[in-house]
Design a protein around this motif. Sequence first.
Motif, PDB file in Angstrom:
ATOM      1  N   SER A 130     -26.867 -23.948  -2.042  1.00  0.00           N
ATOM      2  CA  SER A 130     -27.147 -24.421  -0.340  1.00  0.00           C
ATOM      3  C   SER A 130     -27.464 -25.764   0.383  1.00  0.00           C
ATOM      4  O   SER A 130     -26.802 -26.169   1.725  1.00  0.00           O
ATOM      5  CB  SER A 130     -27.807 -23.125   0.021  1.00  0.00           C
ATOM      6  OG  SER A 130     -29.034 -23.638   0.092  1.00  0.00           O
ATOM      7  N   ILE A 146     -20.898 -20.148  -9.984  1.00  0.00           N
ATOM      8  CA  ILE A 146     -22.314 -21.089 -10.203  1.00  0.00           C
ATOM      9  C   ILE A 146     -22.008 -22.158 -11.607  1.00  0.00           C
ATOM     10  O   ILE A 146     -22.319 -23.193 -11.517  1.00  0.00           O
ATOM     11  CB  ILE A 146     -23.919 -20.584 -10.396  1.00  0.00           C
ATOM     12  CG1 ILE A 146     -24.478 -18.999  -8.704  1.00  0.00           C
ATOM     13  CG2 ILE A 146     -24.666 -20.817 -11.316  1.00  0.00           C
ATOM     14  CD1 ILE A 146     -24.986 -18.524  -9.648  1.00  0.00           C
ATOM     15  N   LYS A 161     -28.622 -20.610  -6.720  1.00  0.00           N
ATOM     16  CA  LYS A 161     -28.238 -19.981  -5.540  1.00  0.00           C
ATOM     17  C   LYS A 161     -28.623 -20.924  -4.079  1.00  0.00           C
ATOM     18  O   LYS A 161     -28.204 -22.073  -3.407  1.00  0.00           O
ATOM     19  CB  LYS A 161     -28.546 -19.034  -4.988  1.00  0.00           C
ATOM     20  CG  LYS A 161     -27.993 -18.191  -5.428  1.00  0.00           C
ATOM     21  CD  LYS A 161     -25.819 -18.093  -4.905  1.00  0.00           C
ATOM     22  CE  LYS A 161     -25.469 -17.317  -3.989  1.00  0.00           C
ATOM     23  NZ  LYS A 161     -24.668 -17.438  -3.781  1.00  0.00           N
ATOM     24  N   TYR A 211     -31.961 -17.401 -11.458  1.00  0.00           N
ATOM     25  CA  TYR A 211     -30.657 -17.534  -9.787  1.00  0.00           C
ATOM     26  C   TYR A 211     -31.361 -17.600  -8.577  1.00  0.00           C
ATOM     27  O   TYR A 211     -29.715 -18.291  -7.946  1.00  0.00           O
ATOM     28  CB  TYR A 211     -30.096 -15.459  -9.649  1.00  0.00           C
ATOM     29  CG  TYR A 211     -29.802 -15.143  -8.709  1.00  0.00           C
ATOM     30  CD1 TYR A 211     -27.953 -15.216  -8.970  1.00  0.00           C
ATOM     31  CD2 TYR A 211     -30.669 -13.935  -7.818  1.00  0.00           C
ATOM     32  CE1 TYR A 211     -27.030 -14.803  -8.174  1.00  0.00           C
ATOM     33  CE2 TYR A 211     -29.108 -13.526  -6.869  1.00  0.00           C
ATOM     34  CZ  TYR A 211     -28.157 -14.487  -6.728  1.00  0.00           C
ATOM     35  OH  TYR A 211     -26.472 -13.700  -5.940  1.00  0.00           O
ATOM     36  N   HIS A 212     -32.100 -17.443  -7.610  1.00  0.00           N
ATOM     37  CA  HIS A 212     -32.294 -17.386  -6.764  1.00  0.00           C
ATOM     38  C   HIS A 212     -32.428 -19.198  -6.749  1.00  0.00           C
ATOM     39  O   HIS A 212     -32.580 -20.297  -5.402  1.00  0.00           O
ATOM     40  CB  HIS A 212     -33.790 -16.932  -5.784  1.00  0.00           C
ATOM     41  CG  HIS A 212     -33.468 -15.676  -5.384  1.00  0.00           C
ATOM     42  ND1 HIS A 212     -33.121 -14.003  -5.907  1.00  0.00           N
ATOM     43  CD2 HIS A 212     -32.047 -14.913  -4.343  1.00  0.00           C
ATOM     44  CE1 HIS A 212     -32.869 -13.188  -5.565  1.00  0.00           C
ATOM     45  NE2 HIS A 212     -31.639 -14.036  -3.756  1.00  0.00           N
TER      46      HIS A 212
END
Length: 271
Positions: A54, A98, A50, A46-47
């Motif tokens: 970004s 996403i 993300k 997930y991160h």
Amino acid sequence: MATYFIGDIQGCYQELRLLLEQVSFSPDKDELWVAGDMVARGPDSYHTLKYLMSLEDSVKAVLGNHDLHLLATYAGLKKAKDKDKLQALLSAPEIENIIEWLARQPLLRKLPNEQVYMSHAGLSPQWKIKNAIECADFATKKLSDKNRNYWLSIMYGETPNNWQDVNSKEDKFRYTINALTRMRYCYKDGSLDFSCKSSPENTPNHLSPWFCQTTKQLKKAHWVFGHWAALEGDVPVENIYALDTGCVWGGELTLLRWHDKQYFRQQAIKN
């Protein structure tokens, strides 16, 4: 400005951030080229996604087989596997955004103004580079249009494994996916094998690594790939760069700074 290529991250978010700290990576002036398999098996897909999102235009990613499997899982075509550790990602409130970002990533990228190419698995010996570019563009368009789920539904399968046997758009799509995201070994005629995953010193006599059969196609070009952790980054071909060094399996995450061909590595963190 520096261009960095990185191997399979597979949810190893902490190692990714530490590796980029080593080189003082700045999205304002640097680019990060990601050789696929951004998610699955590691602790924090997930991160990882993300963070890559970004970075906006400073990240240039291609899709790997695990990324494609995530698209199929989200579409309800496959069941999520516990070992892929995707629960936090799939239940995230922004999962739709996403997934749309992921689906827009191509299968093949070329470094501007240089004969440098990146895909997850490599270049089929049965293709010239122009074939790979055309087929990758074809498949990328199918994955990013409104009929994505149909193409994901016919993505799985090991036939045709010979480019000469491609007779339909569906055949072309599946062969392209397999060549660019799953290939390791090939038969002597260049057709794709999917059963052998060992290191080259243990290769059966009837098979050889794809990069041992592409010397003519890549005579004036460079190819960057991931996918094959058993290589441990070692390829006996001067202009081919293997960047999957098995971080998710306890190995290292590897970064290649292109202009001076310097490698940087981050050992896997024990969780």
